[in-house]
Design an enzyme around this catalytic site. Sequence first.
Site, PDB file in Angstrom:
ATOM      1  N   GLY A 102       0.904  -1.225  -0.526  1.00 59.28           N
ATOM      2  CA  GLY A 102       0.032   0.349  -0.106  1.00 59.28           C
ATOM      3  C   GLY A 102       0.309   1.395   0.284  1.00 59.28           C
ATOM      4  CE  LYS A 492      -1.026  -7.850 -23.483  1.00 64.94           C
ATOM      5  NZ  LYS A 492      -2.354  -7.362 -22.806  1.00 64.94           N
ATOM      6  CE  LYS A 611      -2.702 -11.250 -13.676  1.00 66.51           C
ATOM      7  NZ  LYS A 611      -2.588 -10.617 -15.923  1.00 66.51           N
TER       8      LYS A 611
HETATM    9  C1  F6R Z   1      -2.202  -5.389 -19.496  1.00 68.47           C
HETATM   10  C2  F6R Z   1      -2.744  -5.514 -18.220  1.00 68.47           C
HETATM   11  C3  F6R Z   1      -2.637  -4.451 -17.445  1.00 68.47           C
HETATM   12  C4  F6R Z   1      -3.592  -4.445 -16.218  1.00 68.47           C
HETATM   13  C5  F6R Z   1      -4.275  -3.304 -15.793  1.00 68.47           C
HETATM   14  C6  F6R Z   1      -6.015  -3.490 -15.126  1.00 68.47           C
HETATM   15  O1  F6R Z   1      -1.381  -6.604 -20.138  1.00 68.47           O
HETATM   16  O2  F6R Z   1      -2.933  -6.605 -17.865  1.00 68.47           O
HETATM   17  O3  F6R Z   1      -2.857  -2.572 -18.827  1.00 68.47           O
HETATM   18  O4  F6R Z   1      -5.533  -4.515 -17.870  1.00 68.47           O
HETATM   19  O5  F6R Z   1      -3.269  -2.728 -14.901  1.00 68.47           O
HETATM   20  O6  F6R Z   1      -5.474  -4.308 -14.758  1.00 68.47           O
HETATM   21  P1  F6R Z   1      -7.186  -5.013 -13.669  1.00 68.47           P
HETATM   22  O7  F6R Z   1      -8.374  -5.641 -15.081  1.00 68.47           O
HETATM   23  O8  F6R Z   1      -7.074  -6.131 -12.926  1.00 68.47           O
HETATM   24  O9  F6R Z   1      -8.135  -3.271 -13.224  1.00 68.47           O
END
Ligand code: F6R
Length: 616
Positions: A102, A492, A611
Amino acid sequence: MCGIVGYTGPNQAVGYLLEGLKTLEYRGYDSAGVEVVGTDGALHGVKCAGRVSALVERCETANLVGTTGIAHTRWATHGAPTERNSHPHRDCSGRISVVHNGIIENFRELRGYLRRNGHELVSETDSEVIAHLIEDAWEGPSRGDLVGAVRSAVGRLEGSWALAVVCADAPGQIVCARNGSPLVVASTSDGAYAASDVTPLASVTSHVIQLENGQVARLEQTGRVSVFDEHGVEVGAPSSMDIDWDASAATLGGYADFMAKEIAEQPEAIERLLTGRMGSRGVLLDELALSREELAAIDRVYLIACGTSYHVGLIARTLIQTWAHVPVVCDYASEFNYERDVLVTPNTLCVVITQSGETADTLTAARRMRGMGCKVFAITNVLGSTAARESDGVLYVQAGPEVCVASTKAYTAQMVASALLALRLAEARGAMGHEEAERHYRDLCALPDLIREVISRSWQDKRAAAVFRRAHSALFLGRGVNATTAYEGALKLKEISYLHAEAYPAGEMKHGPIALLEPGFPVVAIVPEDRVHDKTVSNIQEVIARGATCVAVATDGDESVASLVEHVLWIPAAPDELLVPIVAVVHLQMLARYVARLRGCDVDKPRNLAKSVTVE
Ligand code: F6R
């Protein structure tokens, strides 16, 4: 974004902690550390810059013996990724140790206060202040009460935190606290566990407790877990859930990397999501938690997301507007959160799209929309995630754990989930009859086989990847829904191969980006058989005329494209042109992966990324 894992129980802690960190490494991987309460009554730890594998090597010679411990894998926010800045952080006495995920927003003020009061802070991080605040409380009114000391410390924090704390003077205990950043704990007959998300817990239990904001938990060596609310009162029945993820789903299972595995899993993920979704009275989407009347009354939809999930939102916008005839706004969460005038009606539906369900910007947006009286629906992949818990309804896309930082299977599954939502809305609003909805559903059900076919053609992507090997930049072009495919393909490519890539609607190229083109400049054009096919072919002609090297995604048998370009990535014809992005993007995922490998990049853990982006 950082990963936290903790264990206290009858067994040695380090083995589990390191294994747990490996499964959490996708959350951050610039430095890592582990700390145990040793049998000699002191803390023993190892930290290092770099990946968990570097920490594992260090631990081999460190001989950390102890049955209570905490560990951390970091994604730097304050302070460079050095050994000094890596977690766990200790207090001055070296008897209290903290891991944190955080951001402590008032850390400068707290550092000043602590220094004035004789504390010695050794790192540049915001997190270190927490260990010293706990020390103050432990030395003062909370002596002998680790829960009390942690509660007192977090009472002084502003920002977000998930914490796990050990103290050499409270052996056999881990105290955890949560505000804003996710944390789950588990009680088992073999000890008690804590983690940033369920991934490291899937191998030890099928039932976890999700800490709520403001809660503090005490984990004991017997496996007992006690949860306290913000007033320190023990919570009788803390929020819990069953994990139905197979622990082996988060392992490579013979694939070279998680990206390859997750690309290959797309057909099954979509099949799982679609199974049993068409009933005799229409699309079954009870997760929406809205009656047919409430759905019929919806007069505006806000789609909010970040990154790849935002690209899902762009496709969803077209599907909802085309099928359900409802006006849709689609925005990046980080932009939406600071927009002054958000025009909502009493019947506005907000849909947040987030693979992790923990993206800070998206959660802020959802809370803002709820604050304005809108119903919020989440499309997410992670069971029990914050987005899921804070929404009125949630559709899990059931893609299984996505470990590779670059999203692939969640992207296609989220597009299919959006299509189901669009169909449900269309039926409820009377914009589409049952037969037509059934036809669209059948078209969706054809997607897994089309994707299987594209995956079997990966050799085309491998061959085309050579075009990008030494390139400095690339341009992606597409029209209509496939402008979004171009955006996603460029994202990508740049995130995993570090090759600059830009995407434009093909018709916009002549208004600026065409100036980039020179002999050999790589251009990727998405040009399936659809209503804008011929226009896009003309744009390809413009590209070729300037000597650029064009790689095209085209429909089987399209000689008008094959005769023009260097490489064709062939896709089978899709039953509905609006669904082509779900098929075409698979080539661009594979292309990006091959380019990244050619350029020697780690496709699963690209630099600087994490991620789960839990900071704004
Ligand atoms: C790109 C990727 C990121 C996520 C973004 C949102 O491949 O994975 O751009 O899409 O950080 O993440 P979420 O979908 O977990 O809110």
